[in-house]
Motif scaffolding. Sequence first.
Motif, mmCIF file in Angstrom:
data_model
loop_
_atom_site.group_PDB
_atom_site.id
_atom_site.type_symbol
_atom_site.label_atom_id
_atom_site.label_comp_id
_atom_site.label_asym_id
_atom_site.label_seq_id
_atom_site.Cartn_x
_atom_site.Cartn_y
_atom_site.Cartn_z
ATOM 1 N N ILE A 138 60.704 36.322 -54.610
ATOM 2 C CA ILE A 138 61.112 37.547 -53.912
ATOM 3 C C ILE A 138 61.700 38.544 -54.912
ATOM 4 O O ILE A 138 61.412 39.748 -54.858
ATOM 5 N N ALA A 139 62.534 38.057 -55.832
ATOM 6 C CA ALA A 139 63.088 38.945 -56.850
ATOM 7 C C ALA A 139 61.972 39.572 -57.693
ATOM 8 O O ALA A 139 62.038 40.754 -58.051
ATOM 9 N N TRP A 140 60.947 38.777 -57.989
ATOM 10 C CA TRP A 140 59.810 39.280 -58.780
ATOM 11 C C TRP A 140 59.022 40.317 -57.980
ATOM 12 O O TRP A 140 58.622 41.354 -58.530
ATOM 13 N N PHE A 141 58.800 40.051 -56.690
ATOM 14 C CA PHE A 141 58.080 41.019 -55.844
ATOM 15 C C PHE A 141 58.840 42.346 -55.809
ATOM 16 O O PHE A 141 58.234 43.423 -55.851
ATOM 17 N N ILE A 142 60.169 42.251 -55.714
ATOM 18 C CA ILE A 142 60.991 43.468 -55.702
ATOM 19 C C ILE A 142 60.814 44.226 -57.019
ATOM 20 O O ILE A 142 60.631 45.449 -57.041
ATOM 21 N N HIS A 143 60.854 43.477 -58.118
ATOM 22 C CA HIS A 143 60.679 44.072 -59.447
ATOM 23 C C HIS A 143 59.302 44.732 -59.584
ATOM 24 O O HIS A 143 59.179 45.806 -60.194
ATOM 25 N N GLU A 144 58.281 44.089 -58.984
ATOM 26 C CA GLU A 144 56.909 44.604 -59.064
ATOM 27 C C GLU A 144 56.606 45.630 -57.975
ATOM 28 O O GLU A 144 55.484 46.128 -57.887
ATOM 29 N N LYS A 145 57.610 45.893 -57.129
ATOM 30 C CA LYS A 145 57.471 46.850 -56.025
ATOM 31 C C LYS A 145 56.359 46.457 -55.044
ATOM 32 O O LYS A 145 55.627 47.314 -54.517
ATOM 33 N N LEU A 146 56.245 45.160 -54.807
ATOM 34 C CA LEU A 146 55.308 44.663 -53.799
ATOM 35 C C LEU A 146 55.977 44.667 -52.428
ATOM 36 O O LEU A 146 57.191 44.506 -52.338
ATOM 37 N N PRO A 147 55.199 44.840 -51.355
ATOM 38 C CA PRO A 147 55.792 44.711 -50.020
ATOM 39 C C PRO A 147 56.265 43.277 -49.820
ATOM 40 O O PRO A 147 55.624 42.329 -50.277
ATOM 41 N N LEU A 148 57.385 43.112 -49.169
ATOM 42 C CA LEU A 148 57.993 41.785 -49.044
ATOM 43 C C LEU A 148 57.513 41.050 -47.799
ATOM 44 O O LEU A 148 57.156 41.675 -46.787
ATOM 45 N N PRO A 149 57.514 39.715 -47.844
ATOM 46 C CA PRO A 149 57.096 38.926 -46.673
ATOM 47 C C PRO A 149 58.088 39.089 -45.522
ATOM 48 O O PRO A 149 59.210 39.578 -45.702
ATOM 49 N N GLY A 150 57.650 38.641 -44.347
ATOM 50 C CA GLY A 150 58.471 38.818 -43.160
ATOM 51 C C GLY A 150 59.686 37.918 -43.106
ATOM 52 O O GLY A 150 60.693 38.263 -42.466
ATOM 53 N N LEU B 56 69.640 41.009 -53.974
ATOM 54 C CA LEU B 56 69.780 40.295 -52.690
ATOM 55 C C LEU B 56 69.712 41.225 -51.484
ATOM 56 O O LEU B 56 69.186 40.841 -50.439
ATOM 57 N N LYS B 57 70.244 42.422 -51.611
ATOM 58 C CA LYS B 57 70.301 43.314 -50.445
ATOM 59 C C LYS B 57 68.909 43.689 -49.941
ATOM 60 O O LYS B 57 68.761 44.158 -48.810
ATOM 61 N N LEU B 58 67.875 43.443 -50.771
ATOM 62 C CA LEU B 58 66.507 43.761 -50.379
ATOM 63 C C LEU B 58 65.759 42.551 -49.829
ATOM 64 O O LEU B 58 64.598 42.665 -49.422
ATOM 65 N N PHE B 59 66.403 41.378 -49.818
ATOM 66 C CA PHE B 59 65.746 40.152 -49.364
ATOM 67 C C PHE B 59 65.371 40.220 -47.881
ATOM 68 O O PHE B 59 66.077 40.830 -47.075
ATOM 69 N N PRO B 60 64.249 39.583 -47.525
ATOM 70 C CA PRO B 60 63.873 39.483 -46.113
ATOM 71 C C PRO B 60 64.751 38.451 -45.407
ATOM 72 O O PRO B 60 65.552 37.754 -46.062
ATOM 73 N N PRO B 61 64.646 38.306 -44.088
ATOM 74 C CA PRO B 61 65.389 37.262 -43.382
ATOM 75 C C PRO B 61 65.187 35.909 -44.060
ATOM 76 O O PRO B 61 64.064 35.548 -44.426
ATOM 77 N N THR B 62 66.292 35.178 -44.232
ATOM 78 C CA THR B 62 66.281 33.960 -45.047
ATOM 79 C C THR B 62 66.941 32.801 -44.314
ATOM 80 O O THR B 62 68.050 32.940 -43.799
ATOM 81 N N LEU B 63 66.264 31.666 -44.308
ATOM 82 C CA LEU B 63 66.819 30.427 -43.764
ATOM 83 C C LEU B 63 67.154 29.501 -44.921
ATOM 84 O O LEU B 63 66.328 29.287 -45.809
ATOM 85 N N LEU B 64 68.360 28.935 -44.921
ATOM 86 C CA LEU B 64 68.778 27.991 -45.950
ATOM 87 C C LEU B 64 69.133 26.658 -45.306
ATOM 88 O O LEU B 64 69.791 26.625 -44.258
ATOM 89 N N ILE B 65 68.702 25.565 -45.923
ATOM 90 C CA ILE B 65 68.940 24.218 -45.398
ATOM 91 C C ILE B 65 69.430 23.323 -46.521
ATOM 92 O O ILE B 65 68.899 23.362 -47.635
#
Length: 361
Positions: free
Chosen positions: A219-231, A287-296
């Motif tokens: 996700i950090a790489w997608f942000i850096h590459e300016k790719l649209p982020l997953p849902g 982090l503020k650009l991250f999509p909804p995230t589930l952590l387990i």
Amino acid sequence: MTMRFALPFVLLALAGTAAAQTPQSDSPAASGAIEPDGTVHVPGFRLPPSIYLSEAAKKALPRTPTDPEEPMMRAVAAGQAGALRQRMPQLVAPRIDALKAMYKVTTREEQIAGIAAVRATPAAGVAPGNRRKILLNLPGGGFIMGVAGGTGMMESIPLAGLAGVEILSITYRQAPETIWPAATEDVTKVYRALLKTYQPQDIGIFGCSAGGLLTAEAIAWFIHEKLPLPGAIGIFCASGDARWGGDSQSFARPFQALPPRDDVRAYFKGIDRSDPLVSPALSPATLKLFPPTLLITGTRAFEMSATVNTHRELIKAGVDADLHMWDGLGHAFFYDPALPESREAFDVMTAFFRDRLKLAR
């Protein structure tokens, strides 16, 4: 004005006053020691099974100290990591077959963007409302043994069956043959390929252990590459911090009756692990650009502290983040399909992706 005090601090203050007024001989003897920097020397103690575990989980707890990473470490030391990785699908085939029967899922090998993959599909077919949606799985394995047909299917088959959606798992490049960012580059290639067929909001990405950290790094790489982020994404048995730090890093192995070990994964040798592309949890701007995230995670897992801190940082950054923790269980506990807690974990994953990706039932 009403004065309010945090009770623990009041008790500590009282304890300090009492200690100053009471002869040392009247105080209970300390059983450990604390160094000037706050490091605690913990004496040996008994750690019984958690009262919150199912009976099945209690029975599944090891009865002798067993290091699950030992075979992998031996293969690396002997220069046989690549050979063992190739054999992983055959070694775990009986477990994969049992999962396919349990969750009514079929699998097939394929290639995407030149990268080996395995697709898990509900045997009854994908629900019409989910045919334009997909989950991308990044398998766990210490950045050494992550294989789509191995750990990838252990993570993907239950979720594919329960959520009624296709899951594509990939075998990305790993150590010792390569180092960071090889795996991230592979994930990005696959994601770009998926974007040709799927809308970004209809794609979810998840992984356990190394795959969980890789999810955050991707996700950090997608942000850096300016790719649209997953849902939506799932960071399971992992965190967004490649340092894997905190209290649990120190106590997890002793909790398994194993000696402590503090090493850097070969995949990150010579890499600055404070780089936001390596440890996104250290970068609020990322982090503020991250999509909804589930952590387990589990309370006896070495990643527990880092997982909790990643959730904390995501919440501070204003991200839709959900943390689920199982008491008394260790790293990647849901790899054991016989545990009721494993089914609970997959139900949590299903509910999360169903809600965030708007999956049909």
